[in-house]
Design a protein around this motif. Structure first.
Motif, PDB file in Angstrom:
ATOM      1  N   ASN A 197       0.815  -1.211   0.000  1.00  0.00           N
ATOM      2  CA  ASN A 197       0.000   0.000   0.000  1.00  0.00           C
ATOM      3  C   ASN A 197       0.852   1.266   0.000  1.00  0.00           C
ATOM      4  O   ASN A 197       1.924   1.315   0.596  1.00  0.00           O
ATOM      5  N   GLY A 198       0.316   2.289  -0.675  1.00  0.00           N
ATOM      6  CA  GLY A 198       0.884   3.624  -0.592  1.00  0.00           C
ATOM      7  C   GLY A 198       2.242   3.803  -1.227  1.00  0.00           C
ATOM      8  O   GLY A 198       3.014   4.660  -0.806  1.00  0.00           O
ATOM      9  N   ARG A 199       2.530   3.030  -2.275  1.00  0.00           N
ATOM     10  CA  ARG A 199       3.859   3.104  -2.908  1.00  0.00           C
ATOM     11  C   ARG A 199       3.870   4.127  -4.043  1.00  0.00           C
ATOM     12  O   ARG A 199       2.885   4.309  -4.749  1.00  0.00           O
ATOM     13  N   TRP A 207      10.167   3.018   6.073  1.00  0.00           N
ATOM     14  CA  TRP A 207       9.657   1.694   5.760  1.00  0.00           C
ATOM     15  C   TRP A 207      10.410   0.674   6.602  1.00  0.00           C
ATOM     16  O   TRP A 207      11.634   0.727   6.706  1.00  0.00           O
ATOM     17  N   VAL A 208       9.654  -0.266   7.172  1.00  0.00           N
ATOM     18  CA  VAL A 208      10.262  -1.301   8.007  1.00  0.00           C
ATOM     19  C   VAL A 208       9.718  -2.658   7.574  1.00  0.00           C
ATOM     20  O   VAL A 208       8.639  -2.748   6.966  1.00  0.00           O
ATOM     21  N   PRO A 209      10.439  -3.754   7.866  1.00  0.00           N
ATOM     22  CA  PRO A 209       9.930  -5.073   7.483  1.00  0.00           C
ATOM     23  C   PRO A 209       8.540  -5.348   8.048  1.00  0.00           C
ATOM     24  O   PRO A 209       8.280  -5.111   9.233  1.00  0.00           O
ATOM     25  N   TYR A 239      13.269  -0.704  -4.874  1.00  0.00           N
ATOM     26  CA  TYR A 239      14.363  -1.180  -4.037  1.00  0.00           C
ATOM     27  C   TYR A 239      14.407  -0.405  -2.715  1.00  0.00           C
ATOM     28  O   TYR A 239      14.574  -1.000  -1.641  1.00  0.00           O
ATOM     29  N   GLU A 240      14.245   0.899  -2.791  1.00  0.00           N
ATOM     30  CA  GLU A 240      14.397   1.718  -1.589  1.00  0.00           C
ATOM     31  C   GLU A 240      13.275   1.500  -0.583  1.00  0.00           C
ATOM     32  O   GLU A 240      13.515   1.554   0.625  1.00  0.00           O
ATOM     33  N   ASP A 241      12.034   1.230  -1.042  1.00  0.00           N
ATOM     34  CA  ASP A 241      10.960   1.073  -0.049  1.00  0.00           C
ATOM     35  C   ASP A 241      10.661  -0.388   0.298  1.00  0.00           C
ATOM     36  O   ASP A 241      10.026  -0.656   1.320  1.00  0.00           O
TER      37      ASP A 241
END
Length: 306
Positions: free
Chosen positions: A84-86, A139-141, A176-178
């Motif tokens: 979501n929200g990418r 962003w976190v796992p 890649y970054e998010d």
């Protein structure tokens, strides 16, 4: 629980749960598989419509989904959808996507802390999005206890070492970054190449071409066999004519070779073929033919046909 978005079956000692994030018409059929002639679709309309093709609009029907495997006491996710929200300006259908993936995992009785392994068959937007969640300022796992298995060749190509896919698409850097870099920062990423055994019943195998590191996951439990083929196959027409690539395959020659190799083994060993994006039943057996393969029994959410 079983409904249209959460379905279950058992293969040997492995429970397989299908989590459907979205399903519907995606785009023009021959835009998706440009090398497949109109006659291939029309001649196989009885097998393709309506779950995989809308003849009246000539649009391919696809699904975004995750396969959850409960194997050896562990919970394994195969691909994690869009997220979501990418920011995905190069992919309007995924840009600022909002879905209920986590709610559907919860319907299946799976909490984020329950997940032990996340498999990304390759690094594309619709396979890594729920690797992470928005924690407000970063962003976190999404699965704090999980080991994330990421193909090393894709990580190199789509990451900063490969200047984010050689800078050809800004989306590759954003993906890649998010969705990948936060997993590395958390120390949860495991890069692999060639063959990687998850447990006695699940094995990852490189199948390059769609992306540099694209892969398949093999399941062997008791007498049951299955192969989760990721994006080697987007439509059943690529089983009927395995030389036909999707418009998303980066190295067409290698993708076709990987597809043929994987499908030949599936036919020989009666492996259930489980693509990432098939709608309808979502999985099937195949049979070897002179010029390719035929579509065998569809199978999911119940006993496999004889």
């Amino acid at each position: 629980m079983t409904n249209e978005n959460v379905q279950r079956t058992v293969l040997g000692d492995v429970e397989v749960i299908r989590i459907v994030e979205w399903q519907g018409p995606f785009g023009p059929a021959r835009g998706l598989v440009p090398e497949a002639a109109a006659e291939v679709w029309k001649d196989n309309e009885d097998r393709l419509a309506p779950a995989h093709w809308q003849p009246d609009t000539d649009r391919a029907v696809m699904a975004l989904q995750t396969w959850v495997l409960r194997s050896g006491g562990r919970t394994v996710l195969v691909d994690t959808g869009v997220g979501n929200g990418r920011e995905r300006p190069g992919s309007p259908q995924f840009h600022h996507w909002q879905g209920d993936f986590m709610g559907r995992l919860a319907q299946a009785g799976i909490r984020p802390d329950d997940v032990d392994v996340v498999v990304n068959t390759h690094i594309h937007a619709d396979h890594v999005g729920w690797n992470t969640v928005d924690a407000g300022d970063e962003w976190v796992p999404a699965f704090p206890r999980a080991q994330y298995l990421i193909p090393a060749a894709d990580d190199a190509y789509f990451g900063p070492r490969g200047a984010y896919g050689k800078g050809l698409r800004d989306d590759d850097r954003l993906i890649y970054e998010d969705s990948i870099a936060p997993v590395h920062r958390a120390g949860q990423a495991v890069l692999w190449d060639g063959i990687h055994r998850i447990d006695a019943q699940l094995t990852l195998e490189s199948a390059p071409g769609h992306t540099p590191g694209s892969s398949v996951l093999r399941l062997a439990s008791g007498t049951e066999r299955a192969v989760f083929v990721g994006d080697l196959v987007h439509s059943p027409v690529q089983i009927l004519q395995p030389s036909c690539n999707s418009c998303f395959c980066m190295d067409p020659a290698r993708a076709a070779a990987s597809r043929l190799r994987v499908l030949e083994r599936a036919a020989d060993q009666r492996e259930l073929v489980v693509p990432a994006h098939f709608g309808g039943a979502g999985a099937l057996e195949i049979r070897k033919e002179t010029a390719g393969f035929s579509l065998g029994p569809w199978a999911f959410n119940g006993s496999r046909a004889a």
